[in-house]
Design a protein around this motif. Structure first.
Motif, PDB file in Angstrom:
ATOM      1  N   ILE A 127       0.834  -1.204   0.000  1.00 52.25           N
ATOM      2  CA  ILE A 127       0.000   0.000   0.000  1.00 52.25           C
ATOM      3  C   ILE A 127       0.863   1.246   0.000  1.00 52.25           C
ATOM      4  N   LYS A 128       1.963   1.211   0.731  1.00 55.05           N
ATOM      5  CA  LYS A 128       2.878   2.348   0.745  1.00 55.05           C
ATOM      6  C   LYS A 128       3.469   2.590  -0.638  1.00 55.05           C
ATOM      7  N   ASN A 129       3.838   1.515  -1.332  1.00 53.32           N
ATOM      8  CA  ASN A 129       4.376   1.656  -2.692  1.00 53.32           C
ATOM      9  C   ASN A 129       3.332   2.237  -3.641  1.00 53.32           C
ATOM     10  N   ILE A 130       2.093   1.770  -3.500  1.00 56.42           N
ATOM     11  CA  ILE A 130       1.014   2.292  -4.339  1.00 56.42           C
ATOM     12  C   ILE A 130       0.834   3.793  -4.123  1.00 56.42           C
ATOM     13  N   MET A 131       0.795   4.210  -2.876  1.00 51.04           N
ATOM     14  CA  MET A 131       0.557   5.617  -2.585  1.00 51.04           C
ATOM     15  C   MET A 131       1.739   6.479  -3.008  1.00 51.04           C
ATOM     16  N   ALA A 132       2.960   5.957  -2.873  1.00 50.60           N
ATOM     17  CA  ALA A 132       4.134   6.721  -3.304  1.00 50.60           C
ATOM     18  C   ALA A 132       4.147   6.896  -4.815  1.00 50.60           C
ATOM     19  N   GLU A 133       3.810   5.837  -5.547  1.00 53.99           N
ATOM     20  CA  GLU A 133       3.780   5.934  -7.010  1.00 53.99           C
ATOM     21  C   GLU A 133       2.668   6.864  -7.469  1.00 53.99           C
ATOM     22  N   HIS A 134       1.534   6.804  -6.786  1.00 51.30           N
ATOM     23  CA  HIS A 134       0.431   7.698  -7.158  1.00 51.30           C
ATOM     24  C   HIS A 134       0.783   9.149  -6.856  1.00 51.30           C
ATOM     25  N   GLY A 135       1.511   9.383  -5.793  1.00 49.16           N
ATOM     26  CA  GLY A 135       1.925  10.742  -5.488  1.00 49.16           C
ATOM     27  C   GLY A 135       2.865  11.322  -6.512  1.00 49.16           C
ATOM     28  N   ALA A 136       3.634  10.457  -7.199  1.00 49.21           N
ATOM     29  CA  ALA A 136       4.573  10.933  -8.213  1.00 49.21           C
ATOM     30  C   ALA A 136       3.903  11.138  -9.560  1.00 49.21           C
ATOM     31  N   LYS A 137       2.871  10.330  -9.901  1.00 50.50           N
ATOM     32  CA  LYS A 137       2.298  10.370 -11.240  1.00 50.50           C
ATOM     33  C   LYS A 137       0.839  10.800 -11.275  1.00 50.50           C
ATOM     34  N   LEU A 142      -3.667   0.378 -14.267  1.00 55.00           N
ATOM     35  CA  LEU A 142      -4.299  -0.743 -13.577  1.00 55.00           C
ATOM     36  C   LEU A 142      -3.529  -2.039 -13.764  1.00 55.00           C
ATOM     37  N   ASN A 143      -2.729  -2.138 -14.810  1.00 56.98           N
ATOM     38  CA  ASN A 143      -1.963  -3.345 -15.081  1.00 56.98           C
ATOM     39  C   ASN A 143      -0.493  -3.220 -14.677  1.00 56.98           C
ATOM     40  N   SER A 144      -0.172  -2.211 -13.866  1.00 56.70           N
ATOM     41  CA  SER A 144       1.205  -2.015 -13.458  1.00 56.70           C
ATOM     42  C   SER A 144       1.602  -3.067 -12.422  1.00 56.70           C
ATOM     43  N   PRO A 145       2.911  -3.315 -12.262  1.00 58.63           N
ATOM     44  CA  PRO A 145       3.370  -4.284 -11.253  1.00 58.63           C
ATOM     45  C   PRO A 145       2.994  -3.890  -9.838  1.00 58.63           C
ATOM     46  N   TYR A 146       2.849  -2.579  -9.582  1.00 60.11           N
ATOM     47  CA  TYR A 146       2.470  -2.157  -8.235  1.00 60.11           C
ATOM     48  C   TYR A 146       1.085  -2.688  -7.862  1.00 60.11           C
ATOM     49  N   VAL A 147       0.142  -2.586  -8.790  1.00 60.70           N
ATOM     50  CA  VAL A 147      -1.214  -3.072  -8.520  1.00 60.70           C
ATOM     51  C   VAL A 147      -1.228  -4.589  -8.405  1.00 60.70           C
ATOM     52  N   THR A 148      -0.476  -5.270  -9.258  1.00 67.30           N
ATOM     53  CA  THR A 148      -0.417  -6.733  -9.196  1.00 67.30           C
ATOM     54  C   THR A 148       0.170  -7.197  -7.871  1.00 67.30           C
ATOM     55  N   SER A 149       1.221  -6.538  -7.392  1.00 65.35           N
ATOM     56  CA  SER A 149       1.821  -6.914  -6.110  1.00 65.35           C
ATOM     57  C   SER A 149       0.840  -6.694  -4.968  1.00 65.35           C
ATOM     58  N   ALA A 179      -7.304   3.361   1.483  1.00 66.82           N
ATOM     59  CA  ALA A 179      -6.386   4.313   0.842  1.00 66.82           C
ATOM     60  C   ALA A 179      -6.143   3.994  -0.627  1.00 66.82           C
ATOM     61  N   PRO A 180      -5.749   2.755  -0.993  1.00 62.31           N
ATOM     62  CA  PRO A 180      -5.560   2.483  -2.432  1.00 62.31           C
ATOM     63  C   PRO A 180      -6.842   2.573  -3.243  1.00 62.31           C
ATOM     64  N   CYS A 181      -8.008   2.455  -2.600  1.00 60.74           N
ATOM     65  CA  CYS A 181      -9.260   2.604  -3.352  1.00 60.74           C
ATOM     66  C   CYS A 181      -9.516   4.067  -3.721  1.00 60.74           C
ATOM     67  N   MET A 182      -8.848   5.001  -3.074  1.00 58.36           N
ATOM     68  CA  MET A 182      -8.986   6.412  -3.412  1.00 58.36           C
ATOM     69  C   MET A 182      -8.059   6.839  -4.551  1.00 58.36           C
ATOM     70  N   VAL A 183      -7.209   5.941  -4.995  1.00 54.36           N
ATOM     71  CA  VAL A 183      -6.245   6.248  -6.054  1.00 54.36           C
ATOM     72  C   VAL A 183      -6.958   6.247  -7.402  1.00 54.36           C
ATOM     73  N   THR A 184      -6.504   7.101  -8.317  1.00 56.06           N
ATOM     74  CA  THR A 184      -7.038   7.147  -9.676  1.00 56.06           C
ATOM     75  C   THR A 184      -6.310   6.119 -10.534  1.00 56.06           C
ATOM     76  N   TYR A 185      -7.053   5.191 -11.092  1.00 59.57           N
ATOM     77  CA  TYR A 185      -6.481   4.146 -11.936  1.00 59.57           C
ATOM     78  C   TYR A 185      -6.903   4.385 -13.382  1.00 59.57           C
ATOM     79  N   ARG A 186      -6.015   3.998 -14.295  1.00 60.71           N
ATOM     80  CA  ARG A 186      -6.304   4.084 -15.721  1.00 60.71           C
ATOM     81  C   ARG A 186      -6.106   2.717 -16.343  1.00 60.71           C
ATOM     82  N   ARG A 187      -7.072   2.326 -17.135  1.00 59.63           N
ATOM     83  CA  ARG A 187      -6.980   1.057 -17.843  1.00 59.63           C
ATOM     84  C   ARG A 187      -6.447   1.331 -19.240  1.00 59.63           C
ATOM     85  N   MET A 188      -5.303   0.759 -19.560  1.00 59.77           N
ATOM     86  CA  MET A 188      -4.684   1.020 -20.854  1.00 59.77           C
ATOM     87  C   MET A 188      -5.564   0.456 -21.957  1.00 59.77           C
ATOM     88  N   SER A 189      -5.629   1.175 -23.091  1.00 61.19           N
ATOM     89  CA  SER A 189      -6.532   0.824 -24.185  1.00 61.19           C
ATOM     90  C   SER A 189      -5.931  -0.164 -25.166  1.00 61.19           C
TER      91      SER A 189
END
Length: 920
Positions: free
Chosen positions: A92-102, A107-114, A226-236
């Motif tokens: 969860i910490k990794n997810i929030m840190a990555e979201h804070g940067a970008k 949705l298919n990133s390794p962070y979400v899979t982990s 917390a991770p449910c508040m993150v904005t996710y994008r599904r690649m097309s």
């Protein structure tokens, strides 16, 4: 006074009779605070008992008595729960840190899979898999199927998971797909809480399971909020992978060429085209005119405080893109300002969720239906066409606005629905507008269509009954309508088709249609005038701001004394170079520099021309100088320097060997023989005053030698030239010699990258060293600990602000050093790692020629500006942040169109010269 002691203390004292308690003077706290580490007694080590028992430890109470407190380790299930929660917190910490940067996550990133793997491990802890044999796989997916019937969120996640599994659009296991989709739908905490509360699920878990823990089980669902508040994008893309830099560039190129690709469409120029805001009634135009139409439809289909529903009818058909008719709901509403609006929405959306966001989801099921919604402003309509075969056939209504744009035909069911609609429309238009001809009233006071005069050329039974109603403004007193037909009256209407029926002339209004058309054209002209004035004002304001930026930051970048506009010259070839060396005049030198700046060096053997021309271009030789004699001087001095630093190198190698043997001996445990310092002394040199200087010299050279060895071994090993070990050794020797000559400056990472193209071109170590020394005079200020790089990044930011405000908007809120960090390597190495070797030669030549011509000493900044603005469409369309820009430009290394970038950079220089000259 005898103090009270606990019985456990007596037992402990019996086992340890010789233990004595030390005297204490510090303030004591309660035993609970002492145990939890909250008391001031933590600061007084002498206040504690110094012995510990195997089964517990002694603690001193407030009144001085002693109690034994057992400190037992947690059991295995508790430790396992802690491990699972720790892993979940890390993900969860990794997810929030990555979201804070970008600001968003794929949705298919390794962070979400982990994170999905960590959640699945928590759900599977203590699960009785033998009880799940009813399902195909004893996994968390089976638990989801169990609660799907009683939980709506779980059912939606399950349906989405099955859809993805059927289309094989994901490569991760299905028990992770549902967790990922629940995370995307922001319903994962709800589902996990349902797992905990549901009796049908609890019976599948052991009592020691993590979810069955009354505290830690709820903690899992709480942490996932917390991770449910993150904005996710599904690649097309079909592969569900992020598009590469080349794919983004190709997509932007196709968009510029007008091709309909599956990728994101490109953005045009930085300024929007000047156009009239058309409030047409066509399907496409209504969507383009107002992006929030679909959101407003949900609320406009019902009564509200802002509008009144005049007419509503379901199952009204509309032709979709010229094809089959689609049924939908049509409503006519009158707003508080008197304006009438006709709306139509497909039935699929009426039966679906009424959330406004459902139509805007990129992957929503009803996205295409929202695009077909219709919104018609009746004040813009001047004609209404009604077509009907007979009374038992459906009626078609078509609306035409003042610009001649027709709406899609509305097909009303057979019967009196068309008359009911026109009657409601006529009521809503009053008192400002009305239908011409008006609807008539029969004996029962019901509205009917106006009676038509039969023309003499018309057939007895026409195939179609066509009506054309005009919306005109009321003026004066209206006479009563004609109720009596006059078959003998001549018809002033021109002859029409035999299968049509003519309309009676309206005796009430003369030239009202022309007046309303003129009124609408006047509105359009006024809108154009407003847009032109706004464009002129904002253009002037932007121009003033740009001039202020130029005057403050960019005046020093260019020299207006040399304005070169001769861009039609030829490149430098063998013939022209021979002419220059045969007649080394000032005019030929000026012509040579102009040709290099505008066209570069090209020829049958361009490498040989560069080998002869670059020393003159860098300023190593004067234009009228013949370098044959100086070559020998360079070579002699070069080898003398080599002989000097070889002594230092030998000393460094020997000390490294001794240090290595000493380290190996220490590991083996054998004694190390101390080396005498006499081995470092030269009997021919004074040892008192120069010993320290020699040691300092060896230490400095040793540090630089090791850094050079690392960089040389990995410098351009993919190039055929450096696959030869002799050439690598030549590169090392030249670098050693330069560092020995400039030991105070030392070696910095990146110098080998600047030296390598020179060595490849000259293939002469002495000449390469001399040219590299001149090149480093200009580049040294950009290396770390120097202010040159900060100036380059600041100037680049100012140029972007003037040239491309849209890209500047992406980096405006970020510090320039961070936002343009991808350009650090550009200016440090003059784009050597961004371009191929052949392109690097061309760019370096233009940079040197611009400096010699005194056009600008910072042409590299303009080339960097051209590199960024060349990908305007990609950056703006994908809304890149600074991390995306770093990734994009790193992937585009050695893939740039060098000729196009050079041409654009020269244009930027010329424009800035003109602006600076205007300011002066």
């Amino acid at each position: 006074m005898q103090m009270f002691r606990h019985s456990s203390a007596d037992v402990w004292k019996a086992k340890k009779p010789t233990l004595e308690r030390r005297s204490t003077d510090g303030r004591r706290s309660s035993v609970v605070d002492w145990i939890n580490g909250l008391s001031d007694n933590n600061n007084y080590k002498t206040d504690l008992w110094v012995e510990k028992h195997d089964e517990g430890c002694e603690r001193v109470t407030r009144n001085g008595s002693v109690c034994a407190v057992e400190e037992s380790e947690p059991d295995v299930p508790t430790q396992h729960k802690e491990v699972l929660l720790t892993k979940l917190k890390i993900e969860i910490k990794n997810i929030m840190a990555e979201h804070g940067a970008k600001n968003y996550l794929n949705l298919n990133s390794p962070y979400v899979t982990s994170l999905c793997v960590a959640v699945d491990a928590c759900l599977m802890d203590g699960l009785r898999r033998r009880l799940l044999t009813l399902f195909n796989s004893p996994s968390s997916m089976s638990l989801l199927q169990i609660i799907a019937k009683s939980n709506g969120s779980a059912q939606q996640v399950l349906d989405q998971t099955k859809t993805i599994e059927e289309h094989h659009t994901s490569v991760i296991p299905v028990h992770l797909i549902w967790i990922r989709e629940a995370l995307y739908m922001k319903s994962l905490p709800i589902i996990i809480n349902h797992f905990i509360d549901s009796k049908s699920v609890r019976r599948y878990y052991d009592s020691t399971a993590l979810l069955m823990d009354p505290v830690k089980g709820r903690l899992v669902a709480t942490l996932l909020l917390a991770p449910c508040m993150v904005t996710y994008r599904r690649m097309s893309s079909r592969t569900e992978k992020e598009a590469t830099a080349e794919e983004l560039v190709e997509g932007a190129s196709r968009a510029r060429n007008g091709e309909n690709s599956g990728s994101t469409s490109g953005v045009g120029g930085s300024r929007p085209p000047l156009s009239i805001t058309r409030q047409v009634s066509s399907i496409a135009a209504s969507v383009e005119r107002n992006g929030s139409v679909s959101r407003d439809y949900v609320f406009s289909l019902h009564h509200s405080c802002k509008s009144t529903l005049l007419y509503g009818k379901n199952n009204v058909c509309v032709a979709m893109n010229g094809g089959d008719f689609a049924k939908g709901y049509m409503s006519l509403q009158k707003f508080y300002d008197g304006n009438l609006t006709l709306k139509w929405v497909p039935n699929q959306l009426m039966h679906a969720s009424s959330q406004p966001s459902s139509g805007h989801s990129n992957n929503g099921e009803f996205t295409n239906f929202w695009k077909n919604t219709i919104n018609i402003e009746m004040q813009d309509i001047i004609y209404i066409h009604l077509h009907q075969k007979d009374e038992s056939s459906p009626t078609c209504l078509t609306f035409v606005n003042c610009e001649g744009v027709q709406s899609a035909p509305f097909q009303l069911p057979a019967g009196q629905h068309s008359i009911a609609f026109l009657s409601s429309l006529e009521t809503g238009l009053a008192p400002l507008l009305r239908l011409d001809p008006p609807l008539w009233t029969n004996l029962t006071k019901e509205k009917i269509l106006p009676r038509l005069r039969k023309r003499s050329t018309a057939v007895a039974n026409p195939a179609m009954l066509d009506y054309v109603f005009r919306l005109v403004r009321t003026s004066g007193v209206e006479p009563a309508p004609e109720d009596i037909e006059d078959p003998l009256a001549p018809s002033p209407i021109p002859p029409m088709h035999d299968n049509c029926v003519s309309l009676p002339n309206s005796p009430y209004i003369v030239d009202n249609v022309d007046s309303i058309v003129n009124f609408q054209i006047g509105k359009a002209c006024q809108s154009m005038r407003n847009q032109i004035m706004a464009r002129a004002f904002y253009g002037w304001l932007t121009y003033v701001r740009h001039l202020r930026t130029i005057r403050t930051h960019l005046l020093h970048l260019v020299d207006t004394k040399t304005l070169i506009c001769d861009d039609d010259c030829d490149p430098v070839d063998e013939k022209f170079w021979k002419q220059c060396r045969a007649e080394p005049t000032k005019e030929n030198e000026e012509e040579f520099l102009k040709r290099v700046y505008w066209r570069g060096i090209e020829g049958v053997n361009s490498k040989e021309i560069r080998r002869m021309a670059w020393p003159y271009l860098l300023g190593l030789f004067e234009w009228n100088e013949y370098p044959e004699g100086r070559f020998e001087q360079f070579t002699k001095q070069y080898w003398e320097d080599i002989e000097e630093w070889r002594v230092l190198e030998a000393e460094v190698r020997r000390r490294d060997e001794e240090a290595f043997r000493a380290a190996r001996a220490r590991r083996a445990g054998s004694p190390v023989r101390e080396e005498s310092c006499e081995v470092f002394e030269d009997p021919n040199e004074p040892t008192c005053s120069q010993h320290y200087d020699r040691e300092n010299l060896i230490s400095l050279f040793r540090a630089n030698l090791h850094r050079i060895d690392k960089d040389v071994e990995r410098c351009d090993r993919n190039l055929m030239f450096f696959s030869n070990k002799d050439n690598l050794e030549s590169l090392r020797r030249v670098m050693y010699t330069y560092v020995r000559r400039n030991l105070e400056e030392g070696y910095t990472q990146g110098m080998c990258d600047l030296l390598a193209p020179l060595l490849v071109t000259f293939e002469d170590e002495a000449l390469t060293l001399e040219c590299f020394s001149i090149l480093m005079i200009r580049q040294r200020g950009k290396f770390p600990q120097r202010p040159g790089m900060s100036k380059c990044l600041l100037n680049l930011r100012s140029l972007i602000q003037v040239v491309d405000p849209q890209i500047y908007g992406l980096i405006a809120d970020i510090d320039y050093a961070q936002a343009l960090s991808f350009a650090f390597r550009w200016f440090l190495l003059d784009f050597k790692r961004e371009l191929s070797y052949e392109c690097t030669y061309k760019v370096w030549e233009v940079i040197w020629a611009a400096q010699r011509l005194r056009i600008t000493n910072d042409f590299s900044i303009f080339f960097g500006l051209a590199t960024i603005t060349n990908y305007h469409d990609v950056l703006i369309t994908n809304n890149f942040d600074y991390t995306d820009m770093i990734k994009f430009f790193n992937e585009m290394a050695e893939r740039h169109d060098c000729s196009r970038l050079l041409s654009s950079a020269r244009t930027h220089v010329k424009c800035l010269q003109n602006l600076v000259q205007h300011l002066k």
